[in-house]
Design an enzyme around this catalytic site. Structure first.
Site, PDB file in Angstrom:
ATOM      1  N   GLU A 136      39.926  41.874  44.504  1.00 39.23           N
ATOM      2  CA  GLU A 136      40.276  40.456  44.409  1.00 39.23           C
ATOM      3  C   GLU A 136      39.741  39.866  43.108  1.00 39.23           C
ATOM      4  OE1 GLU A 136      38.366  38.218  47.485  1.00 39.23           O
ATOM      5  OE2 GLU A 136      38.957  36.279  46.651  1.00 39.23           O
ATOM      6  N   ASP A 190      36.023  39.420  48.437  1.00 34.04           N
ATOM      7  CA  ASP A 190      34.786  38.659  48.628  1.00 34.04           C
ATOM      8  C   ASP A 190      34.499  38.436  50.106  1.00 34.04           C
ATOM      9  OD1 ASP A 190      34.482  38.468  45.941  1.00 34.04           O
ATOM     10  OD2 ASP A 190      35.327  36.440  45.769  1.00 34.04           O
ATOM     11  N   ASP A 207      33.938  35.808  51.682  1.00 36.65           N
ATOM     12  CA  ASP A 207      34.089  34.395  52.037  1.00 36.65           C
ATOM     13  C   ASP A 207      35.474  34.174  52.655  1.00 36.65           C
ATOM     14  OD1 ASP A 207      35.802  34.639  49.959  1.00 36.65           O
ATOM     15  OD2 ASP A 207      34.784  33.234  48.620  1.00 36.65           O
ATOM     16  N   ASP A 226      38.245  32.822  51.496  1.00 34.48           N
ATOM     17  CA  ASP A 226      39.359  33.259  50.655  1.00 34.48           C
ATOM     18  C   ASP A 226      39.518  34.779  50.692  1.00 34.48           C
ATOM     19  OD1 ASP A 226      40.329  30.883  49.879  1.00 34.48           O
ATOM     20  OD2 ASP A 226      39.491  30.930  47.833  1.00 34.48           O
TER      21      ASP A 226
END
Ligand code: 0RA
Length: 630
Positions: free
Chosen positions: A422, A495, A497, A499
């Site tokens: 990503e 990641d 998180d 997103d």
């Protein structure tokens, strides 16, 4: 012989009977990992469901106890407690003899294949402790076991007004290690069972931690299942439900067209999800294509001898197909493919006749469906043109690799790995960190196209998807060819998180829809980057979960400095290598077809066109979205 000696002799006999299960657990329950561990619950549950199918049970309760044992209660007839011809109590026979359930001939639909149906005795053999409580004929009986061997006789302990069976067991840590029950994993399956058995109430309760509790109960059965699956989609008809018994086979299905570009098809045989399809699915698709072709032809929608393809009639359709088959044969890699040849014709005839009648009797729904199918046909023709165009530019078939790909030098697919990373910045770190010989890096920028909303020709034009197709080398969907795959490990690295979890879901969906064999062959993985860096003096350790962090802070690393990694970009290349990419030390999570299916379902609901349901869903299921991180 003294009573003690007699009991010992019996114990030995029991152990001999169940010994094979303890010696080769995988042969009986598939594996001893997460799937097998949870399968224990489903095995006991199958018996309760049988009671429901036979009309004796209306309520089932599943409780995860504080000590990570599990209790399964039902209000069925209760396991018989009388004397069996072997001279033992029937209860003890059911609990200690393999496949004893079948000997009582209680099953209307015998499950002869797959992993289901090995019986509660296998669960007993694999439990360090199992206690059973029977309410039958106004009396309560109990018996206990350790690793399959009874530690007491069947005891009459009192009078009761209730009826049914309660099985409480704790899986043996010698076999399953320190695994614990996953609420959401159980939830998924229990919900499915409740949809498949209209009217049945199933309660799930977690006595650990937060103490969640839910009840699954759907009077509408699989018709409600279809409505649930289509919650976030724009419907173009009311759902159609049909059920018929053909000989000894029961055929039941519910369908509904939406304006989506994708099909959603769930099929079951005797409540077992047939992930690999089989003769019932083939029969269904044949009937659907034939019924729609006839309807479009007779309605003047199709000119001359034009015909619509199976793909066109499936686009936007949501199907739940559920069969009860007397002697199913399960085949395929995961034993989830129905093999019985007679079923194809039975399903084909039943579905064709009923769809034909439905189309004749519901003219406004039928018109809407006809127009949707024509639209799909035209879009497919447009996609073909777009594909030809791209082909001519020789993008897909040339050996040109995408510019952003940092390829590895070893071209042997069995040794090569592709990291899908990503963002450009993490991509940059990964390129520096990697083992150039075996690890290729493809950075993916921003959000990958939403395949739920996009028709095929738009998906094809998307830069990120194009790069992936080129890097993989396989082509996709209808043109997919696994033998051309350039890497046998494809690792999604995002990641930790929201997103990141979103992009991961999106990628899983993409693979599920367009590159499914890659998942089926076990080539797709999820990287597990650490969540925290814990530093004390010169010592640096990494924590991959909150639990791990807490353990560290309670132990050696008390008083240490903590850094939370919000993204991969915050790690320098060395750290990224040590924690996430080094084959010697990293952990990768292999993606199973169930994971991808769950992602696809979640994604449909999250990303479907309608905003209201999406907001509701995100609010309600934030925890599950997080669960995809695991
Ligand atoms: C053997 C025979 C019968 C029922 C069962 C087993 C049975 C097993 C389990 C396990 C969990 N719940 C269960 N409920 C029933 C038939 C009983 C009869 O004929 O009365």
């Amino acid at each position: 012989m003294a009573p003690e000696e007699e009991y010992t002799a019996e114990q030995i006999q029991v152990l001999e009977g169940l010994e094979p299960v303890r010696k080769r657990p995988a042969m009986y329950i598939g594996d001893v990992g997460k799937r097998g561990f949870h399968h224990l619950v489903f095995e006991v549950l199958d018996n309760a469901i049988d009671e429901a199918l036979a009309g004796y049970c209306t309520d089932i309760g599943v409780v995860i106890n504080k000590d990570d044992s599990i209790s399964i209660a039902d209000n069925g007839r209760g396991i018989p407690t009388g004397m069996h011809k072997s001279g033992k109590s029937a209860l003890e026979v059911v609990m200690t003899v393999l496949h004893a359930g079948g000997k009582f001939e209680k099953k209307a639909y015998q499950v002869s294949g797959g992993l289901h149906g090995v019986g509660v005795s296998a669960v007993n053999a694999l439990s360090e402790q199992l206690d059973v409580e029977i309410h039958r004929d106004g009396k309560t009986y109990v018996q206990s076991y350790k690793r399959g061997a009874p530690t007491s006789e069947v005891k009459l302990v009192g009078e009761t007004k209730k009826r049914g069976t309660i099985v409480r067991f704790k899986p043996d840590h010698e076999i399953f290690g320190d695994q614990t029950f996953d609420y959401n994993y159980l939830r998924e399956h229990l919900m499915e069972l409740a949809y498949l058995n209209a009217g049945l109430k199933i309660l799930l309760k977690d006595e650990r931690g937060k103490g969640q509790v839910e009840t699954f109960h759907y009077e509408g059965g699989i018709k409600e299942f279809v409505e649930y699956l289509n919650k976030a989609r724009t419907k173009i008809q009311k759902p159609f439900y049909y059920k018929k018994k053909v000989g000894s086979t029961e055929v039941e299905y519910a369908v509904q067209y939406t304006d989506s570009y994708n099909e959603l098809m769930y099929s079951f045989v005797n409540d077992i999800k047939t992930i690999e399809g089989g003769t019932h699915v083939t029969g269904f698709k044949t009937a659907l294509t034939r019924a729609m072709n006839e309807y479009l032809k007779s309605g003047g929608y199709l000119k001359g001898d034009r015909r619509i393809s199976g793909n066109d009639v499936l686009e936007g359709l949501t199907v739940v197909l559920s069969l009860k088959v007397q002697e199913p044969q399960f085949e395929g890699q995961t034993k989830t493919k129905l093999g019985n040849s007679e079923i194809k014709g039975q399903v084909d005839r039943t579905v064709f006749e009923s769809l034909k009648t439905f189309l004749e009797e519901n003219p406004s729904d039928s018109r809407a469906i006809a127009n949707k199918i024509l639209k799909s046909m035209h879009a497919r023709e447009a996609a073909q043109k777009a594909k030809d165009l791209i082909r001519r530019k020789s993008v897909f078939e040339s050996s040109i690799l995408p510019g952003k790909l940092a390829d590895c030098t070893d071209s042997d697919p069995t040794k090569a790995e592709l990291y899908l990373v990503e963002g450009d910045s993490a991509g940059g770190s990964a390129k520096q960190a990697r083992d150039r010989k075996h690890q290729a890096i493809l950075p993916l920028r921003g959000k990958i196209l939403n395949v739920e909303k996009a028709p095929l020709h738009r998906a094809l034009a998307n830069e990120e998807i194009k790069s992936m197709v080129l890097a993989l080398g396989t082509g996709f969907r209808d043109d997919f060819n696994i033998s051309k795959l350039r890497y046998h490990k494809i690792v999604v690295m995002t990641d930790a998180d929201v997103d990141g979890s979103h992009i991961r879901t999106l990628l899983l969906t993409l693979f599920y829809r367009y590159f499914r064999p890659i998942i089926e062959q076990g080539y797709l993985y999820i990287a597990q980057p650490p969540l925290y860096k814990v530093k004390k003096g010169k010592t640096i350790v990494y924590a991959y979960s909150d639990d791990e962090l807490n353990m560290l802070l309670k132990g050696e690393m008390k008083g240490a400095e903590i850094q939370r990694y919000k993204g991969l970009g915050e790690m320098n290349p060395d750290q990224l290598w040590d924690t996430t990419m080094d084959p010697e030390t990293r952990t990768l999570k292999q993606v199973t077809i169930e994971d991808a299916m769950a992602a696809d379902e979640l994604f449909t609901i999250l990303m479907g066109v309608e905003v209201g349901p999406r907001r509701d869903f995100i609010q309600k299921h934030a925890a599950e979205v997080k669960n995809l991180d695991v």
